[in-house]
Enzyme design. Structure first.
Site, short mmCIF file in Angstrom:
data_model
loop_
_atom_site.label_atom_id
_atom_site.label_comp_id
_atom_site.label_asym_id
_atom_site.label_seq_id
_atom_site.Cartn_x
_atom_site.Cartn_y
_atom_site.Cartn_z
N GLU A 1 -104.42 -40.39 -53.52
CA GLU A 1 -103.42 -39.74 -52.66
C GLU A 1 -102.04 -40.10 -53.19
O GLU A 1 -101.91 -41.07 -53.96
CB GLU A 1 -103.56 -40.25 -51.21
CG GLU A 1 -104.92 -39.93 -50.63
CD GLU A 1 -105.10 -40.44 -49.20
OE1 GLU A 1 -104.13 -41.01 -48.64
OE2 GLU A 1 -106.19 -40.25 -48.67
N GLU B 1 -110.02 -43.74 -62.97
CA GLU B 1 -111.14 -44.60 -62.49
C GLU B 1 -110.76 -46.07 -62.45
O GLU B 1 -111.60 -46.93 -62.77
CB GLU B 1 -112.37 -44.42 -63.39
CG GLU B 1 -112.86 -43.01 -63.51
CD GLU B 1 -113.59 -42.53 -62.28
OE1 GLU B 1 -114.55 -43.20 -61.87
OE2 GLU B 1 -113.19 -41.50 -61.75
#
Ligand SMILES: Cc1cc2nc3c(=O)[nH]c(=O)nc-3n(C[C@H](O)[C@H](O)[C@H](O)COP(=O)(O)OP(=O)(O)OC[C@H]3O[C@@H](n4cnc5c(N)ncnc54)[C@H](O)[C@@H]3O)c2cc1C
Length: 411
Positions: A155, A391
């Site tokens: 986000e 990641e």
């Protein structure tokens, strides 16, 4: 751990190599020159589906209602696929990292643009009920057209600190209602569904996390905006919003029963343990491409007589080889159902760095030729940076490994 690659896997590698030279690298360069992702209706994607690519790793069979293929054609397709993936059944992660490295060698952006469930697949495999696997991964078993899945954790205010996500979920009758903003989700605007992580109460920290499969066209899912990137142009990284977005309770991954403790957060972490070695392997692929390009340049410009050049090229190859072994080991442990948290972090911390060094060496040795902006080495240099970021950044992996070394909990 057996390091010999089985014949079936070698055959698949050879097929990727052929496809890579003929199609993957050219379409990657096409997207890079255009500065835009390959559109979903690009003929290359339909071609991949015809070749039997863009499928799920899930082999089905867990659903009590799934009696298997009913037509002769479907039975033949299943049997061919079973033959193809026979070796993969016991080693899906290992097979995955070996193939991912080769795909990224030709173009990592195109590899992510490939149709398929993508990063949305690991959380569904890790947390989904049999019914959810059937519903969301089933259409990817023999897709009739290019289909994509997507994964949205990040986000605007929550990247490395996954626990800080603010996308809210609240139960309302038979549905959950989602509100929030997501960013940088691969293939989100073209996806059939997106695995969205949300929190039902930020005060609960990670125990409040839930994962939902939000299907395309769900009212309240929208404002898709493709982000600008410095490299990896071939696939879209997309931000989007969820505004009063109603998702049926049946789309809560794992169902209500699984939501005790920190199941949502643990599910995300489990999927990172599967995907981090894969990202590491893709970095090795980009690094190998950079090294090959640099070697070719050095050879054609009579630079190989210089022992300093040879030394640096050799050092780069050695680091890439070591990084590959870390990725293989992390994936092999995952296939053995053994803990691989540390090894997955090591692979993710080491491989992108080795690949970045290979691309940087190429830029240095090619000099003016590399810096002009139209040489593959310059594209690889722009592509490789993201491998350290996605990641979980390399820095975060080092923080996690250092905590583990001195016996502190990971969080
Ligand atoms: C090409 C690309 C594709 C992506 N695809 C996806 C996707 O498909 N789905 C998805 O959900 N997300 C995706 N992401 C997002 C990615 O996961 C985040 O960018 C990543 O987690 C880092 O978060 P951030 O960018 O907000 O950086 P931050 O978290 O703001 O970090 C900034 C810097 O601070 C460092 N830092 C942060 N916290 C600490 C700490 N505690 N200790 C030490 N150092 C720290 C980091 O290492 C980094 O160097 C993608 C990103 C990129 C670039």
């Amino acid at each position: 751990m057996n390091l010999a690659l089985e014949d079936a896997l070698c055959n698949r590698l050879a097929r990727i190599r052929a496809l890579g030279a003929a199609r993957i690298r050219p379409v990657g360069l096409e997207a890079d020159r255009a500065g835009a992702p390959l559109p979903p209706d690009h003929p290359f994607f339909a071609e991949l589906v015809r070749l039997g690519l863009g499928r799920t790793r899930w082999l089905g069979g867990e659903d009590p209602d799934d009696a298997g293929p009913t037509t002769t054609e479907a039975r033949r397709e299943r049997s061919e696929r079973d033959e193809e993936t026979r070796g993969e059944r016991g080693s899906p992660s290992f097979t995955g990292v070996v193939l991912a490295e080769e795909l990224a060698y030709w173009d990592r952006g195109v590899a992510v643009a490939f149709p398929g469930p993508g990063l949305g697949e690991p959380p569904i495999l890790a947390m989904g009920t049999p019914e959810q696997k059937q519903r969301f991964l089933g259409p990817f078993r023999a897709p009739d057209r290019p289909r994509w899945g997507s994964f949205a954790m990040t986000e605007p205010g929550a990247g490395s600190d996954v626990a800080a996500i603010r996308t809210a979920c609240r139960r309302d009758g038979a549905d959950w209602v989602l509100d929030g903003d997501k960013s940088f989700a691969a293939n989100a605007s073209r996806a059939d569904w997106i695995v969205v992580f949300a929190t039902c109460d930020p005060a609960l920290g990670r125990a409040g996390h839930r994962a939902f499969v939000v299907e395309r066209g769900t009212p309240g899912l929208g404002d898709f905006r493709i982000e600008r990137k410095m490299g990896l142009e071939a696939y879209e990284s997309t931000s989007f919003t969820l505004r009063g977005c109603r998702v049926p309770a049946a789309n809560l991954l794992g169902g209500e029963e699984r939501q005790s403790g920190r199941a949502g957060f643990k599910g995300a972490m489990q999927s990172f343990n599967a995907t981090r070695p894969m990202i590491g392997a893709m970095a090795v692929g980009i690094g190998r491409a950079a090294l090959d390009e640099t070697l070719a340049f050095a050879r054609s410009h009579d630079r190989l007589g210089d022992p300093r050049v040879r030394d640096r090229l050799e050092r780069s190859r050695r680091k890439l080889q070591a990084a590959r072994l870390l990725c293989w080991r992390a994936a092999w442990l995952a296939d053995q159902q053994r803990p691989n948290v540390l090894e997955a972090s090591m692979a993710k911390a080491v491989a992108p760095q080795a690949a970045f060094e290979a691309a940087a060496l190429g830029m240095e040795l090619l000099g003016e030729e590399g810096g002009r902006g139209d040489h593959l080495i310059e594209k690889l240099f722009r592509d490789v940076k993201a491998m350290d970021i996605v990641e979980g950044t390399g820095q975060i992996q080092r923080v996690l490994m250092a905590r583990q070394l001195v016996g502190l909990p990971r969080d």
